[in-house]
Structures are given as C-alpha cells and as structure tokens.
Scaffold this motif. Structure first.
Motif, PDB file in Angstrom:
ATOM      1  N   GLU A   1       0.815  -1.211   0.000  1.00 43.35           N
ATOM      2  CA  GLU A   1       0.000   0.000   0.000  1.00 43.35           C
ATOM      3  C   GLU A   1       0.853   1.267   0.000  1.00 43.35           C
ATOM      4  O   GLU A   1       0.504   2.269  -0.645  1.00 43.35           O
TER       5      GLU A   1
ATOM      6  N   ASN B   1      -7.696   3.804   1.697  1.00 46.76           N
ATOM      7  CA  ASN B   1      -6.626   4.580   1.076  1.00 46.76           C
ATOM      8  C   ASN B   1      -7.077   5.211  -0.233  1.00 46.76           C
ATOM      9  O   ASN B   1      -6.694   6.338  -0.561  1.00 46.76           O
TER      10      ASN B   1
ATOM     11  N   PRO C   1      -6.822  -0.933   1.536  1.00 46.45           N
ATOM     12  CA  PRO C   1      -6.846  -0.362   0.185  1.00 46.45           C
ATOM     13  C   PRO C   1      -8.070   0.500  -0.097  1.00 46.45           C
ATOM     14  O   PRO C   1      -7.955   1.567  -0.703  1.00 46.45           O
TER      15      PRO C   1
END
Length: 380
Positions: A297, A364, A361
């Motif tokens: 990430e 983010n 994810p």
C-alpha cells in the motif's frame, strides 16, 4: 458561584519549563469529524495505527489474563515478557526494560539522565516527544534539519554532535517523514558521538523497514560497541497493540536498566498488556503478513499521489509525509469534511506537510481521491 470562594490559580506554582510546553497533538477527534462530515464512518489516518489488527492469538491471551483476575498488581518487572524479548533478540533479560509504550521509556531516560542545561540532539521534522521530554527536565534541544529531499544531512549532524550533547535521539525510520538512515549513515552518526553521550535509537517503525535494502538492524550495529546506548522498539505499530501500550528498550548495560527502574512507576505495564505482547511476539507469520501488506500500500499510494503532482517522501514505515504545497491545517480541515483524519504538521518549516498513516486499500483510495480533489480545486 460566590467570587470570594473561587479557588486561587495554581499557575504560579507551575514550573516555567512546563508552562511553555505545547500540548501533544493526537489529531482530530473521530466523533467530532463524524459529526462535521455527516458520515457514519470516519477514516482515521492520524496515529500510525495498524489497520490489519493484532495476531488472533492476542485476543485469547487478553481474555485469559482478564479471567485470571484484575484485582492483583501485574509483575512489576514483566519478567516473562522481558525473557521472551531477550530470547528473540539474543540479549539477557536483565538488559530489557518495559514501558507503557516506548515513549514512556523516552520519558524515563530524560528523568534518569538529564540535568538542567544539558544538550539533547534530535532531528527536524521529528517526533514531538523527543523535544518535549528533555524540555521538561530543563534541557536544551538542538534539532538537526533534513536536506531539501528529506534525507540525512551528514554535515549538520557532525556539527550538532560536536557541541557535546548528553542525549542523542535518533529515529530510524524517522517519524514523521518515514525516511530511513542506511547502514553507512548510522555508522557516521555513531562515529561522531562524544564519549559522554547516550545514543537513543528509536526503532518504533523498524519492523516495517527491515525488508528495505540498506536498512540497518540497530541492535546488531550497536551491540559490538563499547559505549552507552539503548534501542527502543514497540508493540504498538506493526504488532497492532496500540490500545494496550507496550514498548521496550534493549540497553548496552544493566546499569542503565537499573537507573530506569529507579525512576519508573513499579507497575507501568499492566498484566493483560504483558500477556498480549508475549502472544504477539509468538506469531511472526502475522507480523510478516502485516509488513508485506503495508509495503504494497505504501508503494501504491505513493505512486498515485506523485502522479497527482504531490511531493511524497519515500517511506520505510507505515505512513507517508506529503508536502501539499498548501497550509496543512487548511488541507486537514477540508479532509475532515470528507470524513478523513490526517495529521497536519505544524513544526516550523514544514507547515504545508501532512502525515497520513495508511489503512486498507479501500480507505486509502478514498483518502487519495479526497486529497487530490482538494489540491486540484485549491491551487496555490
């Protein structure tokens, strides 16, 4: 209330070193951000927490510790945990000290070592408590700035160390930038230390960095040296135990541990926390998976932000330091409206930067979209 009964102010009693200190900034309150954004869910990226959670073994260890009863004090020395840490690192348990988070050990070091007027060297931008705790003791703090590329400035460090500090706080990787010192750079700092200085190597985020090429294991680098040092690590970050607060230090000699024991509170790490840390230490596969997922990430989100024209410091930790080119407080407030919390950096010279710890994810992606939208509509 009758003004004649109003209590007298305690302000004149407060030490001047304390009165001038800033409050620690934990970031915005999630409940307040939820109310502001109208969102039922807030994405909290302000405290470098582990979104993947602790090892499943931790929950069982805590459950058992609570079932054993909470009416008795914990082991004041944390012997079982100290022995487990020592065995994992090939050091005697007598050279391990436990803390209520690794910042507790930072505080103990300042209490045990510093006299008023002593010099402490650390870096800028840096972890605020590397400056706050020395100032509480009346010490002077010299902050070594990073280069324009947020790298290690060898000449500036050499000049600062030549001033004769008593304590040197060095974070690797650095909080808030995520940048790391390579092995050769660490060696240069160590070579420049005065004989009278205690080196405090803060590796709170070291687990995330160990797979990075060139990252030195601080304990291995220092254990061969005949000089005072201590390496600090924590279970709060990569191990996912931020809520129970367990940090530890490995020292060059038992005398330093004994000095810290004299100033710490006897029961500074509670029983469930000790058991949680033992369980976490015993699940290296979970730690490895957390580090792997975090690294993916970090690389992905860094690329997306750079593609959007933002300056992102290469990070060996679980967070990103981003120069938005705009006042950080303004950017943070705009993100609050979208239900996203980051840390606006207020250290002089870095007021356009934010620090964002990465999450899952999906979270983010929301952060990247919101930040790039804010920057696109708010061109400096």
């Amino acid at each position: 209330m009758n003004p004649l009964l109003a209590p007298a102010s305690s302000a004149p009693l407060i030490r001047r070193e304390v009165a001038g200190l800033p409050r620690y900034d934990p970031g915005a309150d999630p409940d307040e951000v939820a109310a502001l954004s109208g969102s039922g869910r807030v994405i909290k990226l302000s405290n470098n927490e582990n979104p993947f959670g602790a090892s499943p073994a931790v929950a069982e260890a805590v459950r058992k510790a609570l079932a054993d009863g909470v009416s008795r004090y914990p082991d004041p020395s944390g012997r079982r945990l100290a022995q487990a840490i020592g065995a994992s690192l090939d050091v005697p348990a007598e050279r391990v000290v436990l803390g209520n988070g690794s910042e507790n050990i930072l505080e103990l070091l300042c209490q045990a070592v510093l006299d008023p007027g002593d010099l402490v060297v650390t870096q800028a931008p840096g972890f605020s408590l590397h400056e706050t705790f020395p100032r509480v003791m009346g010490a002077r703090v010299r902050k070594v700035p990073v280069t324009d590329g947020f790298g290690f400035d060898a000449d500036a460090w050499r000049d600062a160390l030549a001033e004769g500090p008593k304590l040197v706080f060095l974070a690797n990787p650095c909080n808030p930038t995520g940048a790391m010192l390579a092995a050769g750079e660490l060696e240069r700092i160590v070579a420049g230390l005065p004989d009278t200085a205690l080196l405090v190597l803060d590796e709170a985020y070291g687990e995330f960095a160990r797979s990075c090429p060139g990252y030195p294991d601080g304990l291995e680098a220092l254990r061969r040296l005949d000089r005072p040092w201590i390496v600090l690590r924590t279970f709060s970050k990569a191990y996912g135990l931020a809520g129970v607060r367990v940090g530890y230090g490995i020292a060059s000699d038992e005398a330093l541990i004994q000095a810290l024991d004299r100033v710490r509170t006897p029961y500074n790490v509670n029983h469930p926390a000790q058991e949680a840390a033992i369980a976490a230490l015993g699940d290296p596969a979970h730690l490895a998976d957390t580090v792997r997922r975090t690294a993916l990430e970090i690389a992905r989100v860094s690329g997306l932000l750079r593609d959007a024209g933002l300056k992102v410091v290469p990070s060996a930790a679980n967070f990103l330091f981003i120069d938005t080119g705009r006042p950080a407080d303004h950017v943070a407030r705009e993100l609050h409206h979208a239900g996203v919390i980051v840390k606006a950096w207020r250290e002089p010279g870095y007021e356009t930067c934010i620090r964002a710890s990465l999450s899952t994810p999906g979270d983010n992606d929301v952060f990247v979209r919101c930040l790039t939208d804010i920057c696109a509509k708010d061109t400096p």
